[in-house]
Structures are given as structure tokens and as C-alpha cells.
Design a protein around this motif. Structure first.
Motif, short mmCIF file in Angstrom:
data_model
loop_
_atom_site.label_atom_id
_atom_site.label_comp_id
_atom_site.label_asym_id
_atom_site.label_seq_id
_atom_site.Cartn_x
_atom_site.Cartn_y
_atom_site.Cartn_z
N VAL B 75 48.80 40.93 48.73
CA VAL B 75 48.44 41.54 47.46
C VAL B 75 46.96 41.37 47.14
O VAL B 75 46.35 42.24 46.54
CB VAL B 75 49.29 40.93 46.32
N THR B 76 46.40 40.27 47.57
CA THR B 76 44.99 40.05 47.24
C THR B 76 44.06 40.51 48.35
O THR B 76 42.88 40.72 48.11
CB THR B 76 44.70 38.56 46.99
N PRO B 82 48.62 46.34 46.06
CA PRO B 82 48.74 46.48 44.61
C PRO B 82 49.18 47.88 44.22
O PRO B 82 49.96 48.06 43.29
CB PRO B 82 47.31 46.19 44.12
N GLU B 83 48.71 48.86 44.95
CA GLU B 83 49.15 50.22 44.64
C GLU B 83 50.64 50.39 44.88
O GLU B 83 51.35 51.03 44.10
CB GLU B 83 48.38 51.22 45.51
N VAL B 103 55.66 37.00 45.55
CA VAL B 103 54.44 37.27 46.31
C VAL B 103 54.38 36.24 47.42
O VAL B 103 54.37 35.03 47.15
CB VAL B 103 53.19 37.14 45.42
N VAL B 104 54.37 36.69 48.63
CA VAL B 104 54.39 35.73 49.73
C VAL B 104 53.08 35.75 50.51
O VAL B 104 52.34 36.73 50.49
CB VAL B 104 55.55 36.00 50.71
N THR B 105 52.83 34.65 51.17
CA THR B 105 51.67 34.58 52.05
C THR B 105 52.18 34.69 53.48
O THR B 105 53.36 34.51 53.75
CB THR B 105 50.92 33.25 51.87
N TYR B 224 39.21 41.68 55.41
CA TYR B 224 37.82 42.11 55.45
C TYR B 224 37.01 41.19 56.34
O TYR B 224 36.33 41.61 57.27
CB TYR B 224 37.27 42.10 54.02
N ILE B 250 40.94 48.22 54.79
CA ILE B 250 40.17 47.06 54.35
C ILE B 250 39.44 46.45 55.54
O ILE B 250 38.29 45.98 55.42
CB ILE B 250 41.06 46.03 53.62
#
Lengths: 353, 353
Positions: B75-76, B82-83, B103-105, B224, B250
Motif C-alpha cells: 500500500v505504501t 491505494p487505487e 494491510v500486510v507486508t 522505487y 513505480i
DNA sequence: AAAAATGATGAATGCGTATGCAAACATGCA
DNA sequence: TGCATGTTTGCATACGCATTCATCATTTTT
């Protein structure tokens, strides 16, 4: 392949384990009075049946849903909020709370959303980038549901709130711009009805005024494109600004792109740009944005702790916390003579109001 | 100021209205058999008491929680998600479902998360950017909880899945690069264990192979910064690539920034860059990224419809849908001689597998 | 060894709603 | 007027769990 079992209940487990339903409940309740031996029996039977306690039933019984309602806006338009959501979600997660999420758009009325949360008897509510009507605030406190605002300041409610010190942030921006010799500055606001934008503007104005300056104001609608357009308007002004402070980073980036790619202006040589938030993109080499960093993690920690404390201790006292931001100086602003290049980060602090 | 009432119940409302509790329940159940007159009485009493039905109790009784579990990652780190979250959330919202969010990592095991969802007897589960273990898939189907994967392909489960046609997307990228005369290309992958990245790579390789080319492969870690570093490595190669295809936008942006700001390469004159997703940033003038657009809205619509259909009609049949992406040609790639500048968007279609 | 304290257990009840069922009522028709 | 049909209504129960209370088993104390 045998079983076609569906959602075993505690009673079924009890029967299989040769104990009472109460025993099963106790086996799954940490700290309950139950012998180690029977607990083993229960857990074994539970495993065999694929049993898992029904949180809905438990909630009904305990009058605790273990659910936090989160209302968030701007998730797609401002990268700041996905970060907030991520942090919030993890914190609550690891504190044993589930999250019921509502993503709202600017035009959506919170008063239609909150009842949907209350319906599920959420233990607490966290609002971010959303404003609470006083009617709803009253309703929540009547129902004993604690509310915490993140990044919005309180009206008169007894909701807690956790914000960056926006006014001081605005002042910091103004100081930096004045120290580095700008004379005609502008502020790109988000909207006229959001405390964050208004407060940042206020601090900015105040500080400028001390030195006899007054900023142009243009609306950026809290979006990249809105700010892009705003920047173009500013540049059409007879005496166009030599510095632009934006109510957040995403707008600052919109301004930057407009200046460079649509207006052929050099940043920071011809125009300085400064944002607010310090989103990850601000550090990208394409932008290198000078900005006011919001200490997100710290703010979230406080907000989550406060909300959970109020839930557990049934405290009524709410808390208003203002966290000082850090000025991060990169390369979208001319440097004041005193400062060398690179980062300069002011120390930050937390202040209770 | 009087009342200190807390969470009135249907029984209390019934008493005040002079009817039975059943009547109250019926007054709040659309389509229930109740006279208009008594309904009015009930609603009036309800308003007076500030009554709102308890969704928890209702869930227990109806065995329907009206909650959808959403698990989402990245998400980040990737604005694409997010969209997705925003769109999903709105769709479910307007279809009368609430959303329980996780929200998972990347390092978090889904097998620890799903039980937490099942505990609340969610009506359905939507996973995005997350992979389902077959054990858990089996568990869900055992419990009769429909699962839908978004942007991940299915193992062998009977979960539905909605994906962009990644293989074809990879091919499109390859074709564009070859048509515009590149000879040494590279692929910046996300990770080695994600279907999206692997499939995009596969299509890309396949198409290149037809013309005797083989790409360099470098890991970009779906971020990124990872891609930024990957680009620098690629440029150190003896025969450095003249085009880079990235598994998502990204990363493409990370590559672009690395090329321009760290490697002093001109894009697209010296190196072409192409991404995948078409996130909003791709259209920003700083990047102007050529990319494969995922028709997000359409995909989400399908996914939500499918999940709700399976919930309501108790259908067991799952669906695998592959949606063709659109090639969006901007200015990060050299143009093939046949194409004029600006956009070229191929028509897209949906295909059932 | 008896008394007291401690711990483990199950039966029963409540949490707030939905709903099957039978009774009560209203309506239409002959 | 009488009966059949359709509509409302309330009673009783179920949903799955937590928890109180009384009972019983065990251990500790004197």
C-alpha cells in the motif's frame, strides 16, 4: 475426504472432548480457570473439528467487538494517507484489534458513514483527513465510543486529536523563505474548509506579516493537478511570486512540475517551492523537495495508544496533542546564507495542549 | 440534557412502542411483513431512544456478517494499490458490505492473517497482491467462504481470480521495444515469487526470443529504490541496455530517475523505459512514462460482482478472468517509425479462461 | 485428622436479533 | 352471514459464546 463439517461450535467440541461447553470457552480464554489437562483435551478436539471461536458471538456476549473503525480520505490523491493507513493498521493489528475501513471522498458526508460503524459496535473510531460533525460527535460520546482525530483539529468535542503543529509549520516555511531573500511569496491552499490547510496558511501569513509581506493565495484542491493549475495562474500574475509554499507535498510537486515543464521556470533559481508532510517522493532526485516533515510514526503511536487506553480504561478524558514538524531542507528552495546545502532538520518535540 | 441512555435494544423500543420485539425487528427488515402503521410507531419510538439495530447480534442470528475481508499489500510502496483499495472499498460499500482490512507486508504470512478474518465469519475474502497457501485455500472452501484473488493468479484452488493479462502485456512491451529498434534490453523484475512479475517477464522473454534477443534480468524488489539500484547495476554492464522494461510503474520511475539523475542518461534518446500499471504519476510531465495500463475499474467491478454473486447465490463455481491491458505510449520510449507521437492505446478486451 | 482455603467444573442464563409457527385479524366473495 | 384467503402479530426459540453461581475435588493449614 470424509468430513463436510462447517464451522464447528464450542458445544460440538465440548461433546467430542467429553467436557462442558464452558470448559471449551475457558480453554480459549487466556487466564481462565481451567486445568492444564482438560485444556489439552479441548484443544485436541478443537483441532480435530477445525474449530475456531466465533468472534461475532463473542462480541455479542462480551459487548466488545475488538473492532476499530477507521475512516480515511484522500487515499489515492495523497501518498501521505496510505502511509498513515498502513501504520494505523499495523499498530491496531498487533494490539489485537481488527480494523473496519471506510474510504471516503471529499463530498461524502461522515454523518452517513458513522452510523454504519456504530451499527457494528466498534470499540473506537479513528478519523483521518475527515471532519466530524458535532451532532455525530455527541452521538458517539452518548454511546460511549471514543473517537480520535488524526490530522484534523477538534471543534469542541471530547474527541482526542493528534496533529502536526500546522501553525508553527507555516511559520517555519515563512521564515525559511524570508531568510533566503524572497520578496513575493504565494500559498497554495488545499481547500477553505480544512483545518490543516487553514492553519498552515495562518502560520505562514502571521510570520510573513511581521516582515510586511503578504502572500498570494491560490486553491490547489489538495491534488497534484489542482496545484499544477494553481501554479500556472500564479505565474500569470503581473508580479509573479518568487516562492511558493504549498499546503502539502503532493501539491508542491504539482507546482514544481508546472513551473519546470509548463512555465519553463528554474527551481529554485527563479522560484522556490516548499511543501508539507515529507512523503517519500519528496526525497526523489526529480523533486528534492524542501518540506516540513510530519513525524508520522510518533503521531500514530500516540493516537493508537490514546484510543486503546480510552477503550480499555474507560477513560473519558480526551487528549489534544500537537507534534512539532521538522524542517527538511533539500534543493527546491534557495538556501539562506547561513545554511549549507543538504539537510537541515530542526529538532522536534511533542507538546500537550 | 436528561438521558444518559446507552445503546437501546429492540426490546426497549418494543416496550415504548407497545409492540413485540419481533415487530421492531420487522420494522428494520426491508420486505418484512409489517403494517405501515405499526412500522411508523416503531420507527418513532426508535428515534426517541436513539436506537440502531445491533449488527453483531444480527450477524449471529442470520449467519451473515455482511463483512468482506480485504487483504492488501504494498500500500505504501506502490500507488497502484491505494487505487485498488479505494475502488474496492467503494464498491463493497455501495453494495451494503462492510470491509475488514488487513494491510500486510511482504514477509507476513497470510496463514496467520486469514484465521483472524475467518474468526469474524466474513462473508467473503478478497486478496490483492497476496498469495494464498493451498492449505488456507482449502480451509476457506471447507468453511464455504468464497475467496477472490486480485492481481495474483491461482494455484489450483477454487478461488476466483481477476488479473491483467500479464503475459500479453510483456509481449506488448517487447514488441514496442523491438519495433522501435532496440537491441539490448533488460527486465527489472519485482521478485522471483510473484506471479505478476514472473508472467510479465515470461511474455517479454517469449516475444524477444522470437527475434533472437534475450533480456538482462535485474531485481527491483517492487520498489522505487530497488529499481533505482537495479538501473545503476545495469548501466555498469559491459554492454549496457538501450531499453528497460519494468514489472511495474513505480519501478520504472525509479529506473528513470536513476538513469537521468545518477547515470546522466537521456531518456528516451539513450535508453527507453517502459512500465506496467499506468498509475497517475506515469502521466506526470516529469516522467511521461510509456506503460501498459491495467483497466482497474473494470477489473474491480468484475471481481466485486463475482465475489458478491458467489456469496449470495452460494455458487461454488469460481471464475478466472484475464483482462487485456492497454499500451499507453508516452515519451519514455523511442517511437517506432510507424507511430506518431502522443498516445496510442490499443483496444482492450476481457477474456475468460 | 478436621477445617479452611483454593481450584476446577458444569448447569443455567444472558447478550440482541431473526424467524418459524400458530393465532388473530382483515378482506373479499358468494 | 359465512367462509376462504391473505395479512399482521406475538410467542418461543435459536444463533454461539462468556460468565455467574453453586458444587465438588484438591490442597493447605492448624
Amino acid at each position: 475426504m470424509a468430513e463436510r463439517k462447517v464451522n464447528a461450535t464450542s458445544t460440538q467440541v465440548a461433546k467430542l472432548a467429553g467436557v462442558s461447553q464452558s470448559a471449551v470457552s475457558r480453554a480459549f480464554t487466556p487466564g481462565a480457570s481451567i486445568a492444564e489437562s482438560t485444556k489439552r483435551k479441548v484443544l485436541q478436539a478443537a483441532r480435530k473439528l477445525g474449530y475456531q471461536p466465533n468472534a461475532i458471538a463473542r462480541s455479542l456476549s462480551t459487548k466488545r467487538s475488538k473492532i476499530i473503525g477507521i475512516v480515511i480520505a484522500n487515499v489515492t490523491t495523497n501518498p501521505f494517507y496510505p502511509e498513515v493507513l498502513d501504520a494505523l493498521s499495523h499498530r491496531f493489528q498487533q494490539r489485537g484489534q481488527r480494523v473496519m475501513l471506510f474510504v471516503v471522498t471529499r463530498d461524502q458526508n461522515l454523518d452517513d458513514i458513522l452510523p454504519q460503524l456504530l451499527e457494528y459496535r466498534v470499540d473506537g473510531i479513528l478519523l483521518t483527513a475527515a471532519t466530524l460533525s458535532s451532532a455525530m460527535a455527541h452521538e458517539c460520546s452518548r454511546l460511549g465510543v471514543p473517537v480520535t482525530l488524526f490530522n484534523r483539529s477538534v471543534p469542541d468535542t471530547n474527541a482526542s486529536s493528534f496533529c502536526c503543529d500546522n501553525i508553527e509549520g507555516g511559520r517555519m516555511a515563512a521564515r525559511l523563505l524570508m531568510e533566503s531573500g524572497h520578496h513575493q511569496v504565494a500559498f497554495v491552499a488545499g481547500s477553505r474548509d480544512t483545518s490543516t490547510s487553514l492553519e498552515r496558511e495562518r502560520g505562514f501569513r502571521e510570520e510573513l506579516k511581521k516582515h510586511g509581506l503578504e502572500p498570494y493565495i491560490e486553491m490547489g484542491k489538495f491534488s497534484y493537478q489542482g496545484a499544477f493549475d494553481a501554479a500556472r495562474k500564479l505565474m500569470r500574475l503581473p508580479k509573479s511570486p518568487d516562492a511558493v509554499f504549498c499546503a502539502n507535498d503532493i501539491m508542491a510537486i504539482g507546482v514544481l512540475d508546472a513551473l519546470r515543464h509548463a512555465e519553463q521556470k528554474k527551481v529554485p533559481e527563479e522560484v522556490s517551492v516548499i511543501g508539507f508532510d515529507d512523503i517519500p517522493m519528496a526525497a526523489w532526485p526529480s523533486y528534492n523537495l524542501t518540506t516540513i516533515r510530519q513525524p508520522i510514526e510518533r503521531m500514530i503511536d500516540s493516537a493508537v495508544n490514546d484510543l486503546l487506553d480510552r477503550i480499555n480504561q474507560n477513560t473519558i478524558v480526551s487528549k489534544q496533542e500537537l507534534v512539532r514538524g521538522d524542517l527538511v531542507v533539500r534543493f527546491s528552495t534557495k538556501l539562506p546564507s547561513g545554511l549549507s546545502s543538504g539537510y537541515v532538520i530542526s529538532t522536534s518535540e511533542t507538546r500537550n495542549v
